[in-house]
Design an enzyme around this catalytic site. Structure first.
Site, PDB file in Angstrom:
ATOM      1  N   HIS A 262      -1.598  -5.608   1.427  1.00 34.13           N
ATOM      2  CA  HIS A 262      -2.812  -6.381   1.160  1.00 34.13           C
ATOM      3  C   HIS A 262      -2.403  -7.762   0.661  1.00 34.13           C
ATOM      4  O   HIS A 262      -1.423  -7.886  -0.082  1.00 34.13           O
ATOM      5  CB  HIS A 262      -3.643  -5.692   0.064  1.00 34.13           C
ATOM      6  CG  HIS A 262      -4.692  -6.593  -0.532  1.00 34.13           C
ATOM      7  ND1 HIS A 262      -5.939  -6.730   0.027  1.00 34.13           N
ATOM      8  CD2 HIS A 262      -4.658  -7.434  -1.596  1.00 34.13           C
ATOM      9  CE1 HIS A 262      -6.637  -7.611  -0.696  1.00 34.13           C
ATOM     10  NE2 HIS A 262      -5.892  -8.048  -1.673  1.00 34.13           N
TER      11      HIS A 262
ATOM     12  N   THR B  89      -5.375  -8.275  10.268  1.00 37.04           N
ATOM     13  CA  THR B  89      -5.821  -6.978   9.727  1.00 37.04           C
ATOM     14  C   THR B  89      -5.463  -5.833  10.667  1.00 37.04           C
ATOM     15  O   THR B  89      -4.956  -4.799  10.239  1.00 37.04           O
ATOM     16  CB  THR B  89      -7.348  -7.023   9.491  1.00 37.04           C
ATOM     17  OG1 THR B  89      -7.634  -8.104   8.603  1.00 37.04           O
ATOM     18  CG2 THR B  89      -7.853  -5.717   8.891  1.00 37.04           C
TER      19      THR B  89
ATOM     20  N   ASN C  54      -2.010  -0.192   7.422  1.00 39.11           N
ATOM     21  CA  ASN C  54      -1.420  -1.521   7.649  1.00 39.11           C
ATOM     22  C   ASN C  54      -0.574  -2.046   6.487  1.00 39.11           C
ATOM     23  O   ASN C  54      -0.309  -3.230   6.385  1.00 39.11           O
ATOM     24  CB  ASN C  54      -2.483  -2.522   8.128  1.00 39.11           C
ATOM     25  CG  ASN C  54      -3.550  -2.805   7.101  1.00 39.11           C
ATOM     26  OD1 ASN C  54      -3.474  -2.318   5.970  1.00 39.11           O
ATOM     27  ND2 ASN C  54      -4.542  -3.595   7.467  1.00 39.11           N
TER      28      ASN C  54
ATOM     29  N   PHE D 253     -15.733   2.908   7.454  1.00 40.02           N
ATOM     30  CA  PHE D 253     -14.357   3.332   7.162  1.00 40.02           C
ATOM     31  C   PHE D 253     -14.029   3.364   5.676  1.00 40.02           C
ATOM     32  O   PHE D 253     -12.920   3.744   5.287  1.00 40.02           O
ATOM     33  CB  PHE D 253     -13.353   2.437   7.907  1.00 40.02           C
ATOM     34  CG  PHE D 253     -13.431   0.962   7.549  1.00 40.02           C
ATOM     35  CD1 PHE D 253     -12.873   0.474   6.374  1.00 40.02           C
ATOM     36  CD2 PHE D 253     -14.065   0.054   8.403  1.00 40.02           C
ATOM     37  CE1 PHE D 253     -12.939  -0.873   6.045  1.00 40.02           C
ATOM     38  CE2 PHE D 253     -14.129  -1.301   8.080  1.00 40.02           C
ATOM     39  CZ  PHE D 253     -13.569  -1.759   6.898  1.00 40.02           C
TER      40      PHE D 253
ATOM     41  N   ARG E 170      -1.340 -14.896   3.768  1.00 41.16           N
ATOM     42  CA  ARG E 170      -2.048 -14.198   4.856  1.00 41.16           C
ATOM     43  C   ARG E 170      -1.272 -14.317   6.175  1.00 41.16           C
ATOM     44  O   ARG E 170      -1.253 -13.398   6.978  1.00 41.16           O
ATOM     45  CB  ARG E 170      -3.460 -14.779   5.034  1.00 41.16           C
ATOM     46  CG  ARG E 170      -4.405 -14.543   3.865  1.00 41.16           C
ATOM     47  CD  ARG E 170      -4.920 -13.133   3.791  1.00 41.16           C
ATOM     48  NE  ARG E 170      -5.816 -12.774   4.872  1.00 41.16           N
ATOM     49  CZ  ARG E 170      -6.508 -11.634   4.900  1.00 41.16           C
ATOM     50  NH1 ARG E 170      -6.396 -10.750   3.928  1.00 41.16           N
ATOM     51  NH2 ARG E 170      -7.294 -11.349   5.901  1.00 41.16           N
TER      52      ARG E 170
ATOM     53  N   ARG F 269       2.929  -7.013   9.008  1.00 43.21           N
ATOM     54  CA  ARG F 269       2.232  -5.991   9.808  1.00 43.21           C
ATOM     55  C   ARG F 269       2.739  -5.969  11.253  1.00 43.21           C
ATOM     56  O   ARG F 269       2.858  -4.906  11.859  1.00 43.21           O
ATOM     57  CB  ARG F 269       0.723  -6.244   9.756  1.00 43.21           C
ATOM     58  CG  ARG F 269       0.097  -5.899   8.389  1.00 43.21           C
ATOM     59  CD  ARG F 269      -1.327  -6.411   8.290  1.00 43.21           C
ATOM     60  NE  ARG F 269      -2.002  -6.013   7.058  1.00 43.21           N
ATOM     61  CZ  ARG F 269      -3.124  -6.553   6.617  1.00 43.21           C
ATOM     62  NH1 ARG F 269      -3.698  -7.537   7.302  1.00 43.21           N
ATOM     63  NH2 ARG F 269      -3.689  -6.137   5.501  1.00 43.21           N
TER      64      ARG F 269
ATOM     65  N   LYS G 298       0.844  -1.200   0.000  1.00 44.66           N
ATOM     66  CA  LYS G 298       0.000   0.000   0.000  1.00 44.66           C
ATOM     67  C   LYS G 298       0.885   1.258   0.000  1.00 44.66           C
ATOM     68  O   LYS G 298       2.101   1.179   0.232  1.00 44.66           O
ATOM     69  CB  LYS G 298      -0.919  -0.054   1.229  1.00 44.66           C
ATOM     70  CG  LYS G 298      -1.905  -1.240   1.175  1.00 44.66           C
ATOM     71  CD  LYS G 298      -2.765  -1.324   2.432  1.00 44.66           C
ATOM     72  CE  LYS G 298      -3.751  -2.479   2.336  1.00 44.66           C
ATOM     73  NZ  LYS G 298      -4.636  -2.554   3.538  1.00 44.66           N
TER      74      LYS G 298
ATOM     75  N   TYR H 109     -11.987  -2.966  -3.384  1.00 41.60           N
ATOM     76  CA  TYR H 109     -12.558  -3.124  -2.041  1.00 41.60           C
ATOM     77  C   TYR H 109     -14.087  -3.111  -2.053  1.00 41.60           C
ATOM     78  O   TYR H 109     -14.701  -2.732  -1.064  1.00 41.60           O
ATOM     79  CB  TYR H 109     -12.020  -2.014  -1.122  1.00 41.60           C
ATOM     80  CG  TYR H 109     -10.630  -2.287  -0.579  1.00 41.60           C
ATOM     81  CD1 TYR H 109     -10.323  -3.486   0.073  1.00 41.60           C
ATOM     82  CD2 TYR H 109      -9.623  -1.334  -0.700  1.00 41.60           C
ATOM     83  CE1 TYR H 109      -9.052  -3.724   0.576  1.00 41.60           C
ATOM     84  CE2 TYR H 109      -8.342  -1.573  -0.183  1.00 41.60           C
ATOM     85  CZ  TYR H 109      -8.069  -2.777   0.455  1.00 41.60           C
ATOM     86  OH  TYR H 109      -6.814  -3.015   0.973  1.00 41.60           O
TER      87      TYR H 109
ATOM     88  N   GLU I 105      -8.998 -10.556  -8.064  1.00 40.59           N
ATOM     89  CA  GLU I 105      -8.105  -9.398  -7.881  1.00 40.59           C
ATOM     90  C   GLU I 105      -6.997  -9.381  -8.937  1.00 40.59           C
ATOM     91  O   GLU I 105      -6.647  -8.310  -9.453  1.00 40.59           O
ATOM     92  CB  GLU I 105      -7.506  -9.431  -6.466  1.00 40.59           C
ATOM     93  CG  GLU I 105      -8.544  -9.125  -5.392  1.00 40.59           C
ATOM     94  CD  GLU I 105      -8.098  -9.434  -3.965  1.00 40.59           C
ATOM     95  OE1 GLU I 105      -8.914  -9.248  -3.052  1.00 40.59           O
ATOM     96  OE2 GLU I 105      -6.940  -9.861  -3.753  1.00 40.59           O
TER      97      GLU I 105
HETATM   98  P1  DAT Z   1      -7.378  -7.429   5.197  1.00 40.01           P
HETATM   99  O1  DAT Z   1      -6.615  -6.293   4.564  1.00 40.01           O
HETATM  100  O2  DAT Z   1      -6.617  -8.023   6.345  1.00 40.01           O
HETATM  101  O3  DAT Z   1      -7.818  -8.465   4.196  1.00 40.01           O
HETATM  102  P2  DAT Z   1     -10.150  -6.516   5.226  1.00 40.01           P
HETATM  103  O4  DAT Z   1     -10.251  -7.109   3.863  1.00 40.01           O
HETATM  104  O5  DAT Z   1     -11.171  -6.881   6.227  1.00 40.01           O
HETATM  105  O6  DAT Z   1      -8.709  -6.823   5.868  1.00 40.01           O
HETATM  106  O7  DAT Z   1     -10.142  -4.921   5.113  1.00 40.01           O
HETATM  107  C1  DAT Z   1      -9.430  -4.279   4.083  1.00 40.01           C
HETATM  108  C2  DAT Z   1      -8.712  -3.094   4.641  1.00 40.01           C
HETATM  109  O8  DAT Z   1      -9.671  -2.161   5.151  1.00 40.01           O
HETATM  110  C3  DAT Z   1      -7.807  -3.391   5.840  1.00 40.01           C
HETATM  111  O9  DAT Z   1      -6.535  -3.850   5.443  1.00 40.01           O
HETATM  112  C4  DAT Z   1      -7.742  -2.072   6.509  1.00 40.01           C
HETATM  113  C5  DAT Z   1      -9.155  -1.526   6.313  1.00 40.01           C
HETATM  114  N1  DAT Z   1     -10.003  -1.851   7.473  1.00 40.01           N
HETATM  115  C6  DAT Z   1     -10.551  -3.055   7.760  1.00 40.01           C
HETATM  116  N2  DAT Z   1     -11.255  -3.008   8.911  1.00 40.01           N
HETATM  117  C7  DAT Z   1     -11.144  -1.738   9.351  1.00 40.01           C
HETATM  118  C8  DAT Z   1     -11.631  -1.033  10.488  1.00 40.01           C
HETATM  119  N3  DAT Z   1     -12.390  -1.638  11.398  1.00 40.01           N
HETATM  120  N4  DAT Z   1     -11.298   0.282  10.629  1.00 40.01           N
HETATM  121  C9  DAT Z   1     -10.527   0.896   9.705  1.00 40.01           C
HETATM  122  N5  DAT Z   1     -10.038   0.304   8.606  1.00 40.01           N
HETATM  123  C10 DAT Z   1     -10.340  -0.995   8.431  1.00 40.01           C
HETATM  124 MG    MG Z   2      -9.186  -8.380   2.673  1.00 36.16          MG
END
Ligand code: DAT
Ligand code: MG
Length: 156
Positions: free
Chosen positions: A120, A96, A117, A62, A90, A107, A14, A54, A131
């Site tokens: 991805h 996350t 974070n 968020f 992962r 992370r 990112k 996303y 993707e």
């Molecule tokens: P990951 O990136 O571990 O697959 P995700 O797909 O649930 O997690 O979410 C995508 C991204 O969105 C994540 O890397 C950071 C952001 N995100 C997820 N949950 C969040 C939250 N509760 N508050 C803020 N940002 C969040």
């Molecule tokens: Mg994800």
């Protein structure tokens, strides 16, 4: 028995990971683990592109902050291939919320905020394929395969 799940995962550094100079470290971790990098590019995606990436999260509160964060600078988009690379990727990346990520994960070693974070990785084989199609053309993914050591580096 040996696990033969040959998979591909979409992994992306990112904008903050790029700005902080973590590209080499991330690539190194996947390489040393034994995975093969089959596509890579630096990309400055549009807002629409990030929203598609996303799209499963668009109802989340968020979401606008997430999209804005992802547009803060270029990202490094990659396709990694190998046995069980989706689930293992992962694990390499960590949870996350970086506060739940174990030390030794990307992370867990480099960040403390969910909203920053740095990386991805696809969460399932199906989402990985989706993707990869969103970020790369078929030629971009296939072309590097012709340079694989197992083909003796032949390109024709
Ligand atoms: P990951 O990136 O571990 O697959 P995700 O797909 O649930 O997690 O979410 C995508 C991204 O969105 C994540 O890397 C950071 C952001 N995100 C997820 N949950 C969040 C939250 N509760 N508050 C803020 N940002 C969040
Ligand atoms: Mg994800």
């Amino acid at each position: 028995m040996e696990d033969k799940r040959l998979e591909r995962s979409f992994v992306m550094i990112k904008p903050d990971g790029v700005q902080r100079g973590l590209i080499g470290d991330v690539i190194s971790r996947f390489e040393k683990r034994g995975y093969k990098l089959i596509a890579l590019k630096m990309s400055s995606p549009t807002k629409e592109h990030i929203e598609s990436h996303y799209e499963d999260l668009k109802a989340k509160k968020f979401f606008p902050d997430l999209v804005a964060y992802m547009l803060m600078g270029p990202v490094i988009a990659m396709v990694w291939q190998g046995t069980a690379v989706v689930s293992t990727g992962r694990k390499i990346v960590g949870a996350t919320n970086p506060l739940d990520s174990l030390p030794g994960t990307v992370r867990g070693d480099f960040c403390i905020e969910t909203g920053r974070n740095i990386i991805h990785a696809s969460d399932a084989v199906e989402s990985a394929e989706k993707e990869i199609k969103l970020w790369f053309t078929e030629t971009e993914v296939k072309s590097s395969d012709t340079l694989a050591p197992e083909t003796g580096g032949k390109t024709g």
